[in-house]
Scaffold this active site. Structure first.
Site, PDB file in Angstrom:
ATOM      1  N   GLU A 119       0.707  -1.187   0.022  1.00  0.00           N
ATOM      2  CA  GLU A 119       0.043  -0.119   0.096  1.00  0.00           C
ATOM      3  C   GLU A 119       0.731   1.292  -0.126  1.00  0.00           C
ATOM      4  O   GLU A 119       2.236   1.175   0.074  1.00  0.00           O
ATOM      5  CB  GLU A 119      -0.921  -0.004   1.118  1.00  0.00           C
ATOM      6  N   LYS A 121       2.963   4.816   1.189  1.00  0.00           N
ATOM      7  CA  LYS A 121       3.291   5.239   2.557  1.00  0.00           C
ATOM      8  C   LYS A 121       2.905   6.827   2.279  1.00  0.00           C
ATOM      9  O   LYS A 121       3.444   7.184   1.417  1.00  0.00           O
ATOM     10  CB  LYS A 121       4.641   4.975   2.626  1.00  0.00           C
ATOM     11  N   ARG A 142       0.661  10.200  11.738  1.00  0.00           N
ATOM     12  CA  ARG A 142       0.292   9.248  12.131  1.00  0.00           C
ATOM     13  C   ARG A 142      -1.052   9.520  13.081  1.00  0.00           C
ATOM     14  O   ARG A 142      -0.857  10.165  14.282  1.00  0.00           O
ATOM     15  CB  ARG A 142       1.107   8.155  12.926  1.00  0.00           C
ATOM     16  N   ARG A 193       1.171   9.984  17.219  1.00  0.00           N
ATOM     17  CA  ARG A 193       1.953   8.859  17.371  1.00  0.00           C
ATOM     18  C   ARG A 193       2.674   9.091  18.952  1.00  0.00           C
ATOM     19  O   ARG A 193       2.982   8.174  19.580  1.00  0.00           O
ATOM     20  CB  ARG A 193       3.001   9.076  16.441  1.00  0.00           C
ATOM     21  N   GLU A 221      -3.209   7.678   8.732  1.00  0.00           N
ATOM     22  CA  GLU A 221      -2.477   8.913   8.663  1.00  0.00           C
ATOM     23  C   GLU A 221      -3.373  10.117   8.006  1.00  0.00           C
ATOM     24  O   GLU A 221      -4.399   9.695   7.307  1.00  0.00           O
ATOM     25  CB  GLU A 221      -1.417   8.342   7.687  1.00  0.00           C
ATOM     26  N   PHE A 277      -5.609   2.551   7.628  1.00  0.00           N
ATOM     27  CA  PHE A 277      -5.044   1.304   7.122  1.00  0.00           C
ATOM     28  C   PHE A 277      -4.800   0.225   7.915  1.00  0.00           C
ATOM     29  O   PHE A 277      -4.410  -1.056   7.850  1.00  0.00           O
ATOM     30  CB  PHE A 277      -3.617   1.646   6.438  1.00  0.00           C
ATOM     31  N   ARG A 319       8.900  -1.934  16.282  1.00  0.00           N
ATOM     32  CA  ARG A 319       9.302  -1.665  14.989  1.00  0.00           C
ATOM     33  C   ARG A 319       9.853  -3.006  14.616  1.00  0.00           C
ATOM     34  O   ARG A 319      11.014  -3.654  15.093  1.00  0.00           O
ATOM     35  CB  ARG A 319      10.463  -0.695  14.983  1.00  0.00           C
ATOM     36  N   LYS A 373       8.978  -0.330   5.269  1.00  0.00           N
ATOM     37  CA  LYS A 373       8.846   0.840   4.564  1.00  0.00           C
ATOM     38  C   LYS A 373       9.785   1.096   3.375  1.00  0.00           C
ATOM     39  O   LYS A 373      10.950   0.999   3.571  1.00  0.00           O
ATOM     40  CB  LYS A 373       8.613   2.040   5.708  1.00  0.00           C
TER      41      LYS A 373
HETATM   42  P1  AMP Z   1       8.979   6.775   8.954  1.00  0.00           P
HETATM   43  O1  AMP Z   1       8.170   7.770   9.731  1.00  0.00           O
HETATM   44  O2  AMP Z   1       9.754   7.020   7.942  1.00  0.00           O
HETATM   45  O3  AMP Z   1       9.602   5.920   9.982  1.00  0.00           O
HETATM   46  O4  AMP Z   1       7.793   5.749   8.723  1.00  0.00           O
HETATM   47  C1  AMP Z   1       6.887   5.270   9.709  1.00  0.00           C
HETATM   48  C2  AMP Z   1       5.626   6.122   9.517  1.00  0.00           C
HETATM   49  O5  AMP Z   1       5.096   5.792   8.135  1.00  0.00           O
HETATM   50  C3  AMP Z   1       4.577   5.436  10.283  1.00  0.00           C
HETATM   51  O6  AMP Z   1       4.685   6.102  11.758  1.00  0.00           O
HETATM   52  C4  AMP Z   1       3.299   6.199   9.622  1.00  0.00           C
HETATM   53  O7  AMP Z   1       3.049   7.586  10.214  1.00  0.00           O
HETATM   54  C5  AMP Z   1       3.643   6.288   8.534  1.00  0.00           C
HETATM   55  N1  AMP Z   1       2.705   5.550   7.373  1.00  0.00           N
HETATM   56  C6  AMP Z   1       2.393   6.217   6.268  1.00  0.00           C
HETATM   57  N2  AMP Z   1       1.832   5.235   5.396  1.00  0.00           N
HETATM   58  C7  AMP Z   1       1.521   4.303   6.121  1.00  0.00           C
HETATM   59  C8  AMP Z   1       1.079   3.018   6.073  1.00  0.00           C
HETATM   60  N3  AMP Z   1       0.370   2.667   4.991  1.00  0.00           N
HETATM   61  N4  AMP Z   1       0.933   2.035   6.849  1.00  0.00           N
HETATM   62  C9  AMP Z   1       1.877   2.330   7.900  1.00  0.00           C
HETATM   63  N5  AMP Z   1       2.457   3.448   8.335  1.00  0.00           N
HETATM   64  C10 AMP Z   1       2.365   4.379   7.307  1.00  0.00           C
END
Ligand code: AMP
Length: 558
Positions: A243, A245, A250, A265, A293, A332, A410, A416
């Protein structure tokens, strides 16, 4: 509190997790019901239940003032104790003077009495709250008759024990103390939002009776990064869904009995910043806890994160602000529905539960997803990635379809996929009129790097559609018109090279398209750099080194 302090000191001195749990198990097993409730709350770092929004609000200043009244330390004594220990509780333990009187009726402190005092304090209202805080602090310190008690009472008041005990270990110790299943204890802790209640239920054997508590945020499940363009070995086992990102914030949405609360978050409540989402959920969702999100949207396209920022800083936004920066909640995941927790259900089942509990609208979306065929090639993944980027999203999320929801972790269930954002500081050398709504604005910029620090020749490296705000674009349009230097194609003209911008991009690659010999993939204007003169922009050598680094990184990853 003597036994509490002793247990904490023992725990602080052992480093093995299992030994910490064992020591704590023995201590918890020895407590009365009331002391058990209080002690586990203190151990988890907060005297109040996690779902309780109230604050004890006793700060170090109040504690110091009480300590001065009780122990009359000299300033030097206090300062050197604090310098030596670096912790107010430990410092006061050092300067405290045990009461001399052997008053048989003097109050001694137990976890339960301390908790009662604190609960009475937060329940109190009125003008004299400051005085009450002082009185409670003084009473707690006076009743702490040994240095170790003083140390821990102060730490409890300040909300930090610092004995290397995470909540997970406290939960394990609760399970061990009362022969309960650790997984049930964890589940109940999430449901109850109060570790004290969980300890009592574990002791009474009634963990199963703890229901979902709406309004207490649950830790968000997190994803591990995978390297773009790698062979995606992680995907070799299991079935995965893919899906987008989303580049937003969040949010965990609790919908219960017409009450909707949004948590960030960091688990702070942000409902008032997004009234339109609250209203939509109230109208279109059943009782459930959704994970998703919030993104800024315009004309069906997700806007970059910075558009959301003004919304975040504003509580109770006006209708104008809501219209200016429309937002959408993209769900999601779902953690609970009705009275039932869904954390242990596989992701595909939870996905079905989102659909069952949420009706999509303009403001509410269920994140589209698809199953990844086994053996999907890196090229096919790159295509999906590009499609996500074209929708304005940051990249892809890959999730195992059988994954449980693991709060606060995590793990490898969620991956991701985004690209390293590298930025270059470049100067705008030509501008072009925009299209559609931006027809009257110079919104496309061609930019260049310097040949070298000593050679000021400017070499074009790319062109980007401006990611600046409308106000910035308007301002820049005026400036560029006044600093036009020549023609540059049909709809564009060259400008005086003074405006420095920071461009972000995903990939830099050799190219014959631009005089610099390089081009950027997905260049976007990150921000204006009015602080930087054009003489200090990045050079060709900088671009080459970014390119080399990128090659090395890919070489390692492949
Ligand atoms: P990062 O902030 O780069 O560590 O990536 C993790 C974050 O991606 C999560 O905490 C979410 O806020 C965000 N996120 C965006 N799209 C999604 C998704 N489809 N599923 C889960 N997390 C997502």
């Amino acid at each position: 509190m003597i036994a509490f302090a002793r247990a904490c000191d023992d725990i602080a001195q052992t480093s093995a997790k299992s030994a910490k749990v064992e020591r704590l198990r023995a201590y918890l097993g020895s407590l009365s019901e009331k002391n058990l409730l209080a002690a586990v709350r203190f151990l988890s770092g907060s005297p109040l239940a996690a779902h309780d929004d109230r604050k004890i609000a006793i700060g170090s200043r109040t504690i110091l003032a009480a300590a001065r009244r009780l122990y009359s330390p000299t300033d030097d004594e206090l300062a050197s104790a604090y310098r030596e220990k670096g912790d107010l509780g430990e410092a006061l333990a050092q300067v405290m003077r045990p009461p001399l009187d052997l008053d048989l009726f003097a109050e001694t402190l137990e976890p339960a009495t301390l908790l009662e005092m604190l609960e009475a304090l937060v329940a109190a209202t009125g003008a004299s709250l400051g005085k009450r805080r002082e009185a409670v602090t003084e009473r707690a310190l006076r009743a702490s008759r040994t240095p170790r008690e003083v140390a821990y009472v102060v730490k409890i008041l300040l909300g930090e024990l610092r004995i290397g005990l995470r909540e997970g270990l406290v939960l394990d110790a609760i399970a061990a103390a009362f022969s309960a299943d650790p997984a049930s204890v964890r589940r109940a802790a999430m449901a109850a939002g109060d570790i004290g209640a969980v300890a009592l239920a574990a002791r009474a054997g009634t963990l199963d009776a703890i229901a979902v508590r709406y309004g207490a945020a649950i830790g968000a499940m997190l994803a591990s990064p995978v390297v773009f363009g790698s062979s995606y070995r992680e995907l070799a086992t299991g079935t995965w869904l893919v899906e987008d990102k989303y580049d937003g914030i969040r949010v965990q949405a609790h919908v219960h009995d017409g009450d909707v609360r949004l948590f960030s978050r960091t688990q702070s409540e942000i409902s008032r910043a997004f009234p339109e989402i609250v209203a939509a959920l109230r109208a279109r969702a059943r009782d459930a806890i959704f994970d998703g999100e919030i993104v800024a949207m315009r004309d069906g396209i997700v806007l970059p994160f910075r558009y959301l920022q003004p919304r975040l800083q504003r509580v109770d936004p006006t209708l104008e602000v809501q219209a200016e920066i429309p937002v959408r909640f993209v769900a999601f995941d779902v953690l609970a529905a009705g009275d039932r927790f869904l954390l242990d259900e596989p992701l595909v089942e939870r996905r079905a539960q989102i659909v069952a509990n949420l009706d999509a609208t303009e403001t509410l979306e269920i994140a589209p997803w698809r199953t990844l065929e086994p053996g999907t090639s890196p090229d096919a993944i790159a295509e999906l990635f590009d499609a996500a980027r074209a929708r304005g999203n940051e990249g892809l999320m890959l999730k195992r379809t059988d994954a449980p929801y693991v709060p606060g972790r995590r793990g490898k269930w969620w991956l991701k996929l985004k690209r390293e954002l590298t930025t270059l500081d470049v100067v705008v050398i030509a501008v072009e009129w925009g299209h559609g709504k931006r027809r009257a604005m110079l919104s496309d910029y061609t930019f260049a790097v310097r040949r070298s620090a000593t050679d000021p020749e400017l070499l074009a490296i790319g062109k980007a559609y401006s990611g600046l705000t409308d106000a910035e674009i308007v301002e820049m349009t005026t400036w560029f018109q006044a600093h036009r230097t020549g023609v540059h194609g049909r709809r564009a003209f060259a400008v005086e090279p003074s405006i420095v911008i920071e461009v972000a991009f995903d990939v830099v690659q050799p190219s014959t398209l631009h005089p610099s010999g390089f081009s950027l993939r997905f260049p976007r204007i990150a921000r204006l750099r009015p602080d930087k003169p054009a003489s200090e922009i990045d050079t060709l050598a900088d671009v080459e080194s970014v390119y080399r680094e990128m090659l090395e990184r890919e070489g390692v990853d492949r």
